[in-house]
Design an enzyme around this catalytic site. Structure first.
Site, PDB file in Angstrom:
ATOM      1  N   ARG A  50       0.844  -1.210   0.000  1.00  0.00           N
ATOM      2  CA  ARG A  50       0.000   0.000   0.000  1.00  0.00           C
ATOM      3  C   ARG A  50       0.878   1.260   0.000  1.00  0.00           C
ATOM      4  O   ARG A  50       0.570   2.241  -0.668  1.00  0.00           O
ATOM      5  CB  ARG A  50      -0.952  -0.013   1.205  1.00  0.00           C
ATOM      6  CG  ARG A  50      -1.970   1.126   1.154  1.00  0.00           C
ATOM      7  CD  ARG A  50      -3.052   0.978   2.200  1.00  0.00           C
ATOM      8  NE  ARG A  50      -2.531   1.115   3.562  1.00  0.00           N
ATOM      9  CZ  ARG A  50      -3.267   0.970   4.658  1.00  0.00           C
ATOM     10  NH1 ARG A  50      -4.553   0.678   4.551  1.00  0.00           N
ATOM     11  NH2 ARG A  50      -2.735   1.113   5.849  1.00  0.00           N
ATOM     12  N   LYS A 149      -2.565   7.036   1.356  1.00  0.00           N
ATOM     13  CA  LYS A 149      -2.374   7.292   2.780  1.00  0.00           C
ATOM     14  C   LYS A 149      -1.319   8.389   2.903  1.00  0.00           C
ATOM     15  O   LYS A 149      -0.140   8.123   3.140  1.00  0.00           O
ATOM     16  CB  LYS A 149      -1.973   5.997   3.493  1.00  0.00           C
ATOM     17  CG  LYS A 149      -2.386   6.000   4.951  1.00  0.00           C
ATOM     18  CD  LYS A 149      -2.413   4.614   5.521  1.00  0.00           C
ATOM     19  CE  LYS A 149      -2.423   4.653   7.034  1.00  0.00           C
ATOM     20  NZ  LYS A 149      -3.524   5.379   7.644  1.00  0.00           N
ATOM     21  N   GLU A 182     -16.194   6.553   5.225  1.00  0.00           N
ATOM     22  CA  GLU A 182     -15.454   5.830   6.266  1.00  0.00           C
ATOM     23  C   GLU A 182     -15.463   6.694   7.517  1.00  0.00           C
ATOM     24  O   GLU A 182     -16.172   7.696   7.581  1.00  0.00           O
ATOM     25  CB  GLU A 182     -14.016   5.550   5.802  1.00  0.00           C
ATOM     26  CG  GLU A 182     -13.225   6.813   5.475  1.00  0.00           C
ATOM     27  CD  GLU A 182     -11.772   6.526   5.069  1.00  0.00           C
ATOM     28  OE1 GLU A 182     -11.283   5.421   5.307  1.00  0.00           O
ATOM     29  OE2 GLU A 182     -11.131   7.449   4.533  1.00  0.00           O
TER      30      GLU A 182
HETATM   31  N1  PMP Z   1      -9.428   4.948   7.096  1.00  0.00           N
HETATM   32  C1  PMP Z   1      -8.520   5.885   7.443  1.00  0.00           C
HETATM   33  C2  PMP Z   1      -8.773   7.297   7.059  1.00  0.00           C
HETATM   34  C3  PMP Z   1      -7.372   5.522   8.159  1.00  0.00           C
HETATM   35  O1  PMP Z   1      -6.482   6.448   8.512  1.00  0.00           O
HETATM   36  C4  PMP Z   1      -7.176   4.169   8.516  1.00  0.00           C
HETATM   37  C5  PMP Z   1      -5.935   3.762   9.265  1.00  0.00           C
HETATM   38  N2  PMP Z   1      -5.884   4.285  10.563  1.00  0.00           N
HETATM   39  C6  PMP Z   1      -8.157   3.222   8.158  1.00  0.00           C
HETATM   40  C7  PMP Z   1      -9.254   3.653   7.432  1.00  0.00           C
HETATM   41  C8  PMP Z   1      -7.990   1.783   8.520  1.00  0.00           C
HETATM   42  O2  PMP Z   1      -6.974   1.213   7.732  1.00  0.00           O
HETATM   43  P1  PMP Z   1      -6.027   0.051   8.286  1.00  0.00           P
HETATM   44  O3  PMP Z   1      -6.912  -1.085   8.628  1.00  0.00           O
HETATM   45  O4  PMP Z   1      -5.114  -0.244   7.158  1.00  0.00           O
HETATM   46  O5  PMP Z   1      -5.338   0.591   9.470  1.00  0.00           O
END
Ligand code: PMP
Length: 289
Positions: A50, A149, A182
């Site tokens: 990622r 990210k 989200e």
């Molecule tokens: N959405 C956002 C905006 C995030 O920053 C994160 C990670 N903290 C997630 C979803 C969850 O992703 P992951 O399971 O890869 O931590």
């Protein structure tokens, strides 16, 4: 604590970067949040993949191979004597001049912090969270893809602060069409009539590593899974709701905007997936030694 900073491990107090780093000046950079469970880094390869995609999306050439980054992450855990913890891997555009263009930044910066984390107080894992929908919309993917990210988290920070103003620890963020995207640092899931729903990534969600892992677990357990557009209505009629994230793991939600979800207690599907997730984190990892 020792922090990896541009080539060496330094004491936390000496882990300082230039004020001309574009990561600081413009949020020009990318990162990963990764978990260490029982001496194993959970889904390290997926996190690094990622990171590579985030780098590609912002036209940043990573000068480190996946193996080099993987080794450094493990070393950061070993150096700090950790067996359980949270790792923050940050790649900045690097040091340049005050102009916006990254052309003046000759070398990306690399920071790896291995520490501990507790995102939500323990009791919420058994009782469930109460969250709110905030007015701050998730940034439009045409402006900045939430799949990247990036170090630009102000959109999420503002939403998180808005949630705090209502006394909530997490916020549901809608996209500019009004569909659920989200939460500020977590993905959102709903359960209804034996189907597990989560917003499709194109609604403005990060492709969470925990999200993928929970979707896999659900499929293995014979649950029907739907990645689709979801509205607030879908939240209102859901039987169960939970959030996923590297830091949060899997946490039940029992109230959204003051409305009770299901019977107001974490549901059976959430429980089952939470248990399964805790089992899998011990198996799906890269050993640090
Ligand atoms: N959405 C956002 C905006 C995030 O920053 C994160 C990670 N903290 C997630 C979803 C969850 O992703 P992951 O399971 O890869 O931590």
């Amino acid at each position: 604590m020792k922090v990896y900073l541009n080539g060496s491990f330094v004491d936390q107090a000496d882990a300082k970067i230039s004020v001309f780093d574009h990561g600081l000046l413009y949020g020009d950079g990318i990162f990963e949040g990764i978990r260490l469970y029982g001496g194993c880094v959970f889904r390290l390869d997926e996190h690094l993949e990622r990171l590579e995609y985030s780098a590609k999306a912002i036209l940043l050439d990573l000068p480190w191979s996946r193996k080099e980054l993987s080794d450094l992450v493990c070393e950061a855990c070993r150096v700090n004597g950790l067996t359980d913890g949270y790792i923050r891997l940050i790649v900045t555009r690097g040091v340049g001049n005050l102009g916006l263009s990254p052309a003046s930044c000759k070398k990306p910066g690399l920071i790896i912090i291995a520490d501990s984390i507790e995102l939500y107080p323990k009791e919420h894992y058994t009782k469930g969270l109460a969250i709110v929908t905030v007015a701050t919309r998730r940034i439009n993917p045409a402006a900045l893809a939430p799949s990247i990210k990036s170090l630009n988290y102000l959109n999420n920070v503002l939403a998180k602060m808005e949630a705090a103003q209502y006394g909530a620890l997490e916020a549901v963020m809608l996209n500019d069409q009004g569909f659920v995207a989200e939460c500020t640092g977590d993905n959102l899931f709903l359960v209804r009539k034996g189907v597990l729903y989560t917003p499709v990534v194109s609604s403005g969600a990060l492709r969470g590593i925990t999200r993928d892992s929970v979707l896999e677990l659900a499929r293995k357990r014979g649950l029907e899974v739907a990645e689709c557009q979801l509205s607030r209505y879908d939240i209102w009629i859901a039987e169960e709701c939970f959030l996923t994230g590297t830091a949060a793991e899997l946490i039940p939600v029992v109230k959204v905007d003051g409305r009770v979800i299901g019977n107001g207690r974490p549901g059976p599907v959430t429980h089952d997936l939470l248990e399964a997730f805790h089992e899998v984190v011990r198996k799906d990892g890269t050993r640090i030694d």
